[in-house]
Design a protein around this motif. Structure first.
Motif, short mmCIF file in Angstrom:
data_model
loop_
_atom_site.label_atom_id
_atom_site.label_comp_id
_atom_site.label_asym_id
_atom_site.label_seq_id
_atom_site.Cartn_x
_atom_site.Cartn_y
_atom_site.Cartn_z
N ALA A 197 1.16 -1.40 0.20
CA ALA A 197 0.35 0.29 0.06
C ALA A 197 1.04 1.72 0.31
N GLY A 198 0.42 2.15 -0.64
CA GLY A 198 0.80 3.29 -0.46
C GLY A 198 0.45 4.33 1.23
N GLU A 247 -2.25 7.40 -7.37
CA GLU A 247 -3.21 8.32 -7.50
C GLU A 247 -2.27 9.65 -7.62
N GLY A 306 -4.62 1.07 -0.96
CA GLY A 306 -4.16 0.07 -1.83
C GLY A 306 -5.69 -0.42 -2.88
N THR A 309 5.10 1.08 0.70
CA THR A 309 6.08 0.85 -0.87
C THR A 309 6.31 1.60 -0.64
N ASP A 310 5.75 3.10 -0.70
CA ASP A 310 5.49 4.21 -1.42
C ASP A 310 5.04 4.89 -0.56
N CYS A 342 3.23 8.44 -0.42
CA CYS A 342 2.23 9.47 -1.01
C CYS A 342 2.06 10.58 -0.07
N1 HPA Z 1 -2.01 4.12 -4.17
C1 HPA Z 1 -2.82 2.51 -4.35
N2 HPA Z 1 -2.13 0.93 -4.41
C2 HPA Z 1 -0.58 1.69 -3.58
C3 HPA Z 1 0.06 2.20 -4.03
C4 HPA Z 1 -0.63 3.56 -4.15
O1 HPA Z 1 0.25 4.44 -3.89
N3 HPA Z 1 1.01 1.62 -3.67
C5 HPA Z 1 1.26 0.37 -3.28
N4 HPA Z 1 -0.44 0.11 -3.47
#
Ligand code: HPA
Length: 275
Positions: free
Chosen positions: A117-118, A196, A213, A237-238, A240
């Motif tokens: 997920a972000g 996004e 996510g 994972t990132d 945002c």
């Molecule tokens: N947004 C949505 N889903 C994701 C993201 C995100 O930034 N990073 C990993 N899955």
């Protein structure tokens, strides 16, 4: 009596698996993006490709391998889904959640879910593990749409605490004991597959999201419909942050998931011994 097509589909898969698996465990784990290697910690007695199981949806994404592992994790019997499908692949919310229906109808009582997920909470860093405390469903789809199958659960299931309190307490203690950094927060589910925009991250943060996510929530809704206990983790994972947003590639996402994987593996391996 008419039998619902969804029930019929799930029954066929259950039938196949109950013949194939000698003893059904109490616990199942869904291994998400980049976390499939947790499967290596499982001492497997059988590994069943999804395409062998009647009606199991097959992933179209390379990072998911699509196998149901049967075995033990830290000596505890488990079923592990290595790979899952998503709405953005074109599957309906009912199709995405068929495996969870099947797990529950086989007799699985608790479900551990992981995803990538972000991170939108400014205190989160790439590679953090977030234990999900609650969620917001913005997928515009719900796996419970359509006639309710009463033998599965109620028409209007309660969602006051989808993520099991006792399992979360256990996980917190386990993380402390292992020295694993564990953050907690609200997961927002979107459809994807695009990431996004800055404006969307700002919005998702403002409505109460800590991470965003493209999975998990349909599975949790179905698991709670069937009264399973749920514990879920997002690997961040990132980052945002709308005012400092950088482009993100799938390679970045997978690399961050891989960096968090050893800790998540240790955590889950420890938690299952007390579930
Ligand atoms: N947004 C949505 N889903 C994701 C993201 C995100 O930034 N990073 C990993 N899955």
């Amino acid at each position: 009596m008419d039998i619902s097509p969804a029930l019929k589909a799930a029954n066929a898969a259950r039938e196949f698996l109950s013949n194939r698996i000698q003893e059904i465990p109490q616990l199942a784990i869904i291994l998400g993006t980049g976390l499939g290697n947790l499967g290596e910690d499982i001492e497997t007695s059988d590994s069943i490709a999804y395409d062998e199981i009647p009606n199991f949806p097959i992933s179209t994404v390379e990072s998911h391998s699509g196998r149901l592992l049967v075995g033990t994790l830290s000596g505890v019997p488990v079923l592990a889904m290595q790979g899952r499908v998503h709405l953005y692949e074109g599957y309906s919310a009912q199709e995405v959640t068929l495996p969870v229906r099947v797990l529950s109808s086989l007799g699985i009582k608790s479900l551990i879910i992981s995803n990538a997920a972000g991170g939108m909470n400014p205190l989160f860093r790439r590679g953090d593990i977030m234990m999900i405390t609650d969620h917001i469903n913005l997928q515009g789809a719900n796996p419970l749409e359509g006639p309710n199958v009463d033998e599965w659960g109620p028409r209007f299931p309660d969602m006051s605490e989808p993520y099991d309190r006792a399992l979360r307490d256990l996980t917190e203690s386990s993380a402390l004991e292992l020295g694993v950094r564990l953050v907690q927060g609200v997961y927002v589910a979107v459809t994807g597959p695009n990431l996004e925009t800055k404006a969307e991250y700002r919005f998702l943060r403002a409505i109460g999201g800590d991470a965003v996510g493209m999975s998990t929530v349909p599975e949790v809704i179905v698991a709670r419909h069937m009264d399973m206990r749920v514990l879920a983790f997002s690997v961040i994972t990132d980052e945002c942050f709308p005012d400092a947003l950088k482009p993100v590639s799938i390679e970045d996402v997978l690399a961050a998931a891989a960096s968090a994987e050893p800790d998540l593996r240790r955590l889950i391996s420890n938690v299952v011994t007390s579930v």
